[in-house]
Design a protein around this motif. Structure first.
Motif, PDB file in Angstrom:
ATOM      1  N   ASP A 136      -5.701 -23.425  24.165  1.00 17.30           N
ATOM      2  CA  ASP A 136      -6.493 -22.248  23.787  1.00 17.30           C
ATOM      3  C   ASP A 136      -7.017 -21.524  25.026  1.00 17.30           C
ATOM      4  O   ASP A 136      -6.945 -20.283  25.123  1.00 17.30           O
ATOM      5  CB  ASP A 136      -7.676 -22.658  22.909  1.00 17.30           C
ATOM      6  CG  ASP A 136      -7.256 -23.053  21.504  1.00 17.30           C
ATOM      7  OD1 ASP A 136      -6.148 -22.682  21.093  1.00 17.30           O
ATOM      8  OD2 ASP A 136      -8.052 -23.730  20.822  1.00 17.30           O
ATOM      9  N   GLU A 137      -7.552 -22.286  25.965  1.00 15.87           N
ATOM     10  CA  GLU A 137      -8.137 -21.685  27.161  1.00 15.87           C
ATOM     11  C   GLU A 137      -7.074 -21.038  28.039  1.00 15.87           C
ATOM     12  O   GLU A 137      -7.283 -19.937  28.568  1.00 15.87           O
ATOM     13  CB  GLU A 137      -8.907 -22.745  27.949  1.00 15.87           C
ATOM     14  CG  GLU A 137     -10.175 -23.215  27.251  1.00 15.87           C
ATOM     15  CD  GLU A 137     -10.890 -24.308  28.014  1.00 15.87           C
ATOM     16  OE1 GLU A 137     -10.284 -24.861  28.982  1.00 15.87           O
ATOM     17  OE2 GLU A 137     -12.045 -24.622  27.666  1.00 15.87           O
ATOM     18  N   ARG A 138      -5.943 -21.687  28.191  1.00 12.78           N
ATOM     19  CA  ARG A 138      -4.883 -21.137  29.029  1.00 12.78           C
ATOM     20  C   ARG A 138      -4.287 -19.869  28.417  1.00 12.78           C
ATOM     21  O   ARG A 138      -4.030 -18.889  29.108  1.00 12.78           O
ATOM     22  CB  ARG A 138      -3.793 -22.181  29.257  1.00 12.78           C
ATOM     23  CG  ARG A 138      -2.652 -21.713  30.148  1.00 12.78           C
ATOM     24  CD  ARG A 138      -3.098 -21.346  31.553  1.00 12.78           C
ATOM     25  NE  ARG A 138      -3.597 -22.517  32.268  1.00 12.78           N
ATOM     26  CZ  ARG A 138      -3.868 -22.518  33.575  1.00 12.78           C
ATOM     27  NH1 ARG A 138      -3.687 -21.413  34.299  1.00 12.78           N
ATOM     28  NH2 ARG A 138      -4.323 -23.610  34.156  1.00 12.78           N
ATOM     29  N   PHE A 139      -4.084 -19.899  27.100  1.00 14.60           N
ATOM     30  CA  PHE A 139      -3.546 -18.718  26.418  1.00 14.60           C
ATOM     31  C   PHE A 139      -4.533 -17.558  26.498  1.00 14.60           C
ATOM     32  O   PHE A 139      -4.156 -16.412  26.753  1.00 14.60           O
ATOM     33  CB  PHE A 139      -3.241 -19.057  24.963  1.00 14.60           C
ATOM     34  CG  PHE A 139      -2.585 -17.945  24.194  1.00 14.60           C
ATOM     35  CD1 PHE A 139      -1.261 -17.603  24.428  1.00 14.60           C
ATOM     36  CD2 PHE A 139      -3.296 -17.235  23.228  1.00 14.60           C
ATOM     37  CE1 PHE A 139      -0.655 -16.576  23.717  1.00 14.60           C
ATOM     38  CE2 PHE A 139      -2.691 -16.212  22.515  1.00 14.60           C
ATOM     39  CZ  PHE A 139      -1.368 -15.875  22.756  1.00 14.60           C
ATOM     40  N   ALA A 140      -5.827 -17.851  26.299  1.00 14.87           N
ATOM     41  CA  ALA A 140      -6.856 -16.815  26.389  1.00 14.87           C
ATOM     42  C   ALA A 140      -6.907 -16.220  27.800  1.00 14.87           C
ATOM     43  O   ALA A 140      -7.062 -15.002  27.967  1.00 14.87           O
ATOM     44  CB  ALA A 140      -8.218 -17.391  26.002  1.00 14.87           C
ATOM     45  N   ALA A 141      -6.772 -17.070  28.816  1.00 11.94           N
ATOM     46  CA  ALA A 141      -6.800 -16.603  30.198  1.00 11.94           C
ATOM     47  C   ALA A 141      -5.620 -15.674  30.485  1.00 11.94           C
ATOM     48  O   ALA A 141      -5.764 -14.644  31.149  1.00 11.94           O
ATOM     49  CB  ALA A 141      -6.786 -17.787  31.161  1.00 11.94           C
ATOM     50  N   LEU A 142      -4.450 -16.033  29.971  1.00 14.68           N
ATOM     51  CA  LEU A 142      -3.264 -15.201  30.167  1.00 14.68           C
ATOM     52  C   LEU A 142      -3.455 -13.830  29.532  1.00 14.68           C
ATOM     53  O   LEU A 142      -3.179 -12.793  30.150  1.00 14.68           O
ATOM     54  CB  LEU A 142      -2.041 -15.884  29.564  1.00 14.68           C
ATOM     55  CG  LEU A 142      -0.747 -15.054  29.550  1.00 14.68           C
ATOM     56  CD1 LEU A 142      -0.306 -14.704  30.968  1.00 14.68           C
ATOM     57  CD2 LEU A 142       0.363 -15.802  28.816  1.00 14.68           C
ATOM     58  N   MET A 143      -3.950 -13.797  28.291  1.00 11.97           N
ATOM     59  CA  MET A 143      -4.097 -12.521  27.604  1.00 11.97           C
ATOM     60  C   MET A 143      -5.243 -11.691  28.189  1.00 11.97           C
ATOM     61  O   MET A 143      -5.184 -10.458  28.191  1.00 11.97           O
ATOM     62  CB  MET A 143      -4.297 -12.749  26.103  1.00 11.97           C
ATOM     63  CG  MET A 143      -3.111 -13.430  25.428  1.00 11.97           C
ATOM     64  SD  MET A 143      -1.488 -12.726  25.893  1.00 11.97           S
ATOM     65  CE  MET A 143      -1.668 -11.004  25.398  1.00 11.97           C
TER      66      MET A 143
END
Length: 231
Positions: A136-143
């Motif tokens: 969740d955190e990595r995907f949020a950071a990417l977006m």
């Protein structure tokens, strides 16, 4: 009793139907067959046999219902109302009317994502299944990085864009190591800006970025026509 009720069959799930259900339930939770076996108290061979369409006894179905936290552990041992072909067709037609379907295009490089940021002023992004906190955190950071770049892409030099490509690529690569595969689609919509009802709609490209478990990516995905859009 109406015509719809007359066409329905009320019966137990066949072994083949149970196999599909158990596989779908397990995949939705991202459990391996070994994990389901441990949670249900069954052995792995029993799980394999059920998912291959072999007959399952009452106790096996109870154990599976309990593993998936059914309120009624005998749910899989009770008759289901099976819709008729006409009902399934009508449901599919209604779904098609209410949704737009797109090809799920692989999103594998940072440059690819950055180029999409330059042409799509609106984006919808989500993970298709419940994932770990790290995902969740990595995907949020990417977006979040995507949106920051999108909002000021014109100010970047060509050299600075190379750094953006690298940063996005690093996030995509980490997601892949975490078992996440990205897919995207573009959708052309007409948008009215402001509250003036007489304003002229403007064409806008909307980008959908969806994360799927690696190896379980669909060829298509659908989104409601009325879905909201994140700016």
């Amino acid at each position: 009793m109406n015509a719809t009720e007359n066409t329905q069959q009320v019966r137990l799930l066949t072994p083949a139907e149970l196999a599909v259900c158990i596989t779908v339930f397990r995949d939705a939770r991202q459990w391996s067959q070994e994990q389901l076996a441990a949670i249900s108290g069954l052995n792995v061979r029993s799980i394999q046999r059920v998912e291959q369409g072999w007959s399952a006894c009452l106790d096996t179905r109870r154990a599976l219902a309990s593993a998936f936290e059914f309120a009624d552990i005998d749910a899989l041992n009770k008759p289901f109302a099976i819709p008729s072909e006409d009902e399934l067709k009508a449901a599919q037609e209604q779904f098609d009317q209410e949704h737009d379907t797109f090809a799920a295009i692989p999103l594998t490089t940072g440059k690819q994502l950055a180029k999409l940021a330059e042409t799509c002023p609106m984006v919808m992004s989500e993970l298709a299944f419940e994932m770990s906190r790290e995902v969740d955190e990595r995907f949020a950071a990417l977006m979040e990085y995507f949106r920051n770049y999108r909002d000021c892409a014109d100010a970047y030099t060509e050299t600075q864009k190379l750094e953006v490509y690298d940063e996005m690529q690093a996030n995509i690569d980490v997601l892949k190591t975490l078992g996440i595969s990205l897919r995207y689609a573009e959708r052309a919509v007409l948008v009215k800006w402001g509250s003036d009802p007489d304003s002229t709609p403007m064409p806008v490209n909307v980008l959908y970025v969806i994360g799927f478990p690696l190896g379980k990516e669909p060829e298509l995905f659908a989104t409601p026509e009325s879905a909201g859009i994140r700016l």
